[in-house]
Design an enzyme around this catalytic site. Structure first.
Site, PDB file in Angstrom:
ATOM      1  CG  HIS A  74      -1.847   1.130   1.345  1.00 47.93           C
ATOM      2  ND1 HIS A  74      -3.026   1.033   1.222  1.00 47.93           N
ATOM      3  CD2 HIS A  74      -1.437   2.636   1.765  1.00 47.93           C
ATOM      4  CE1 HIS A  74      -3.634   2.428   1.473  1.00 47.93           C
ATOM      5  NE2 HIS A  74      -2.633   3.138   1.675  1.00 47.93           N
ATOM      6  CD  GLU A  75       1.690   3.344   3.687  1.00 43.86           C
ATOM      7  OE1 GLU A  75       1.702   4.509   3.428  1.00 43.86           O
ATOM      8  OE2 GLU A  75       0.658   2.868   4.384  1.00 43.86           O
ATOM      9  CG  HIS A  78       0.495   6.295  -0.977  1.00 47.44           C
ATOM     10  ND1 HIS A  78      -0.607   7.045  -1.281  1.00 47.44           N
ATOM     11  CD2 HIS A  78      -0.082   5.660   0.351  1.00 47.44           C
ATOM     12  CE1 HIS A  78      -1.630   6.584  -0.493  1.00 47.44           C
ATOM     13  NE2 HIS A  78      -1.316   5.850   0.677  1.00 47.44           N
TER      14      HIS A  78
HETATM   15 ZN   LIG Z   1      -2.436   5.361   2.112  1.00 51.39          ZN
END
Ligand SMILES: [Zn+2]
Ligand SMILES: [Zn+2]
Length: 163
Positions: A74-75, A78
């Site tokens: 998830h990170e 980004h």
């Molecule tokens: Zn996030």
């Protein structure tokens, strides 16, 4: 994944993040990552200014390796989208598509901050030996066994498995 246990320090965490980055994003992770246990509401975060990643070791330990890997993905969504000038925010289509592609965590699960409320007092029925766990002391002259109405006896009055 070579390491199947949760990395205990920043160095091992870095190795895992780099592995996941190469394997799922086909691009290197070229910044820093570290554990930051002050993260209260999430398992990890991406820092827009420094491009660093931070993860919560308590969260990782609470939910285990698969959840940590999903959080790292998830990170990294980004991270890679932001650096390549694409939509890196949660609501962006780029973000949602990449997240789905790599199997990243959609939301951080709630982390239990307070220790579990465990029963502190254990009572036993002197007739049928049924035991009862209670968080508070009860008046055994007023309360009787729910099964047989026998007399209750306090068995343990210390903390049971606190935390
Ligand atoms: Zn996030
Ligand atoms: Zn009883």
């Amino acid at each position: 994944m070579t390491n199947l246990s949760i990395p205990e320090n920043d160095h091992d965490l870095m190795q895992l993040v780099c592995e996941i980055s190469e394997r799922y994003f086909f691009a290197p992770f070229c910044h820093m990552c570290r554990y930051n246990n002050r993260l209260r509401t999430s398992g990890g975060r991406y820092l827009l200014k420094s491009h660093d990643l931070e993860f919560n070791l308590r969260y990782a330990k609470a939910y285990g390796m698969p959840e940590l890997v999903a959080t790292i993905k998830h990170e990294l969504c980004h991270y890679h989208l932001h650096l390549s000038g694409r939509g890196y925010r949660h609501g962006d289509r780029d973000f949602m598509q990449l997240l789905q592609k790599v199997g990243g965590a959609r939301y951080a699960r709630p982390i239990q901050l307070r220790s579990r409320q465990t029963p502190r007092y254990e009572y036993v029925c002197t007739d049928c030996l049924q035991t009862y766990m209670r968080q508070r002391r009860i008046d055994t002259s007023q309360y009787v066994c729910g099964k047989c109405h026998g007399k209750l006896l306090l068995k343990k009055d210390h903390f049971v498995n606190e935390g």
